[in-house]
Write a protein that holds these residues in place. Structure first.
Motif, mmCIF file in Angstrom:
data_model
loop_
_atom_site.group_PDB
_atom_site.id
_atom_site.type_symbol
_atom_site.label_atom_id
_atom_site.label_comp_id
_atom_site.label_asym_id
_atom_site.label_seq_id
_atom_site.Cartn_x
_atom_site.Cartn_y
_atom_site.Cartn_z
ATOM 1 N N THR A 106 -6.215 0.914 -9.086
ATOM 2 C CA THR A 106 -5.324 1.499 -10.087
ATOM 3 C C THR A 106 -5.781 1.081 -11.483
ATOM 4 N N SER B 205 0.349 5.958 -0.798
ATOM 5 C CA SER B 205 -0.464 7.076 -1.278
ATOM 6 C C SER B 205 -0.679 6.943 -2.779
ATOM 7 N N ILE B 206 -1.533 7.783 -3.339
ATOM 8 C CA ILE B 206 -1.759 7.750 -4.779
ATOM 9 C C ILE B 206 -0.470 8.028 -5.536
ATOM 10 N N LEU C 70 1.640 4.813 -5.559
ATOM 11 C CA LEU C 70 1.098 3.760 -6.421
ATOM 12 C C LEU C 70 1.046 4.169 -7.890
ATOM 13 N N GLY D 69 0.796 -1.222 0.000
ATOM 14 C CA GLY D 69 0.000 0.000 0.000
ATOM 15 C C GLY D 69 0.829 1.272 0.000
ATOM 16 N N ARG E 262 -8.853 -0.830 -0.622
ATOM 17 C CA ARG E 262 -9.449 0.447 -1.020
ATOM 18 C C ARG E 262 -8.724 1.083 -2.211
ATOM 19 N N ASP E 263 -7.543 0.583 -2.536
ATOM 20 C CA ASP E 263 -6.732 1.177 -3.607
ATOM 21 C C ASP E 263 -7.096 0.562 -4.958
ATOM 22 N N GLY F 86 -1.439 -2.427 -3.578
ATOM 23 C CA GLY F 86 -1.917 -1.733 -2.386
ATOM 24 C C GLY F 86 -2.870 -2.543 -1.536
#
Length: 280
Positions: A241, A207-208, A211, A205, A238-239, A235
């Motif tokens: 991409t 942060s945006i 990732l 995991g 909840r992530d 991640g």
């Protein structure tokens, strides 16, 4: 005798340029994009304006290659560049070196636009999803050898089926060069004479920004082009991409990716025993 100091046009233009560059130089500036032009040279030209003023901007191709969003008229941007003058036209301008949208944020805008683009091209369609093999013997993994994700994946794989053949291609999973390494690793796996049965591509995991490599178009297209089924494992649950959308299967975590890739050995043995009895 004429004692006046008479300058040439070039001399004045050069003095103006020096004054601008020395007194102002580099700066951050925000405004609305207008009169956008992208000639065959590869450079981008536009005006940056607000309610009462306009400044021309030159964004040369050496700098805009890493632009993470599509520039268009009417977009409000924040620009970093050097204030200078362009003598052939007798005007001052900004030589931009960085642009980002104001408001949504560069990354979220880039994410949504790339997602929409690839979705329209059909890269997320179910008809393109390859099935994950029921009994894979060779697992390819694309991640960082020093991260927590690889330890989690190997731990789960060994617990579920200890004598698997595991191939690891270590890459950087964040930073400017990470996306190119990830995409190349996927291509390398596909070019092997003895290919892996399934690929796990991911990281732990973050942060945006952390990732972001998995939101790059090159990675998405490498996953889509892969002849080997790909499980995206980026991640936490909840992530989401771009890689998750285009992969053949999305796992909420790297550990779950390992569970989805390989069934437990005792489950396989029980199934084999059941089939054997059914044949008899």
């Amino acid at each position: 005798m004429d004692k006046r100091k008479i300058y040439t046009v070039t001399e004045v233009a050069q003095r103006v340029q020096r004054l601008l560059e020395e007194s102002i130089g580099y700066l951050w500036i925000e405004g609305e994009v207008s009169n956008l032009s992208a000639p065959s040279s590869g450079h981008i030209y536009f005006d940056l304006k607000d309610k009462t003023a306009v400044i021309p901007v030159a964004f040369f191709k050496g700098f805009h290659g890493k632009l993470k969003f599509e520039l268009e008229n009417g977009l409000h941007v924040i620009c970093y560049g050097k204030i200078t003058s362009y003598a052939p036209q007798g005007k001052y301008q900004i030589r931009a070196e960085h642009l980002e949208p104001k408001g949504l944020g560069a990354l979220m805008l880039a994410f949504n636009r790339l997602k929409d683009k690839l979705e329209k091209e059909g890269l997320f369609d179910e008809k393109h999803k390859k099935p994950i093999p029921y009994f894979p013997q060779k697992i390819g993994i694309v991640t960082s050898i020093s991260g927590a994700a690889i330890r989690d994946i190997i731990k789960v794989l060994r617990r579920r089926f200890n004598n698997l053949h595991i191939l690891i291609y270590s890459v950087r999973v964040q930073g400017d060069c990470a996306f190119a390494e990830i995409a190349n690793a996927i291509r390398v796996f596909n070019a092997m004479d003895e290919q892996a049965d399934v690929l796990i591509v991911g990281r732990g995991g973050g942060s945006i920004e952390d990732l972001w490599a998995f939101n790059e178009e090159e990675v998405a297209r490498a996953i889509f082009a892969s002849k080997i089924p790909v499980i995206s494992a980026v991640g936490h649950e909840r992530d989401w991409t771009i890689s998750d959308w285009v992969a053949d299967l999305r796992a909420p975590t790297p550990s779950v990716a390992a569970e989805l890739a390989v069934k437990r050995k005792d489950e396989l043995e029980a199934a084999a025993d059941q089939y054997s009895r059914a044949i008899k």
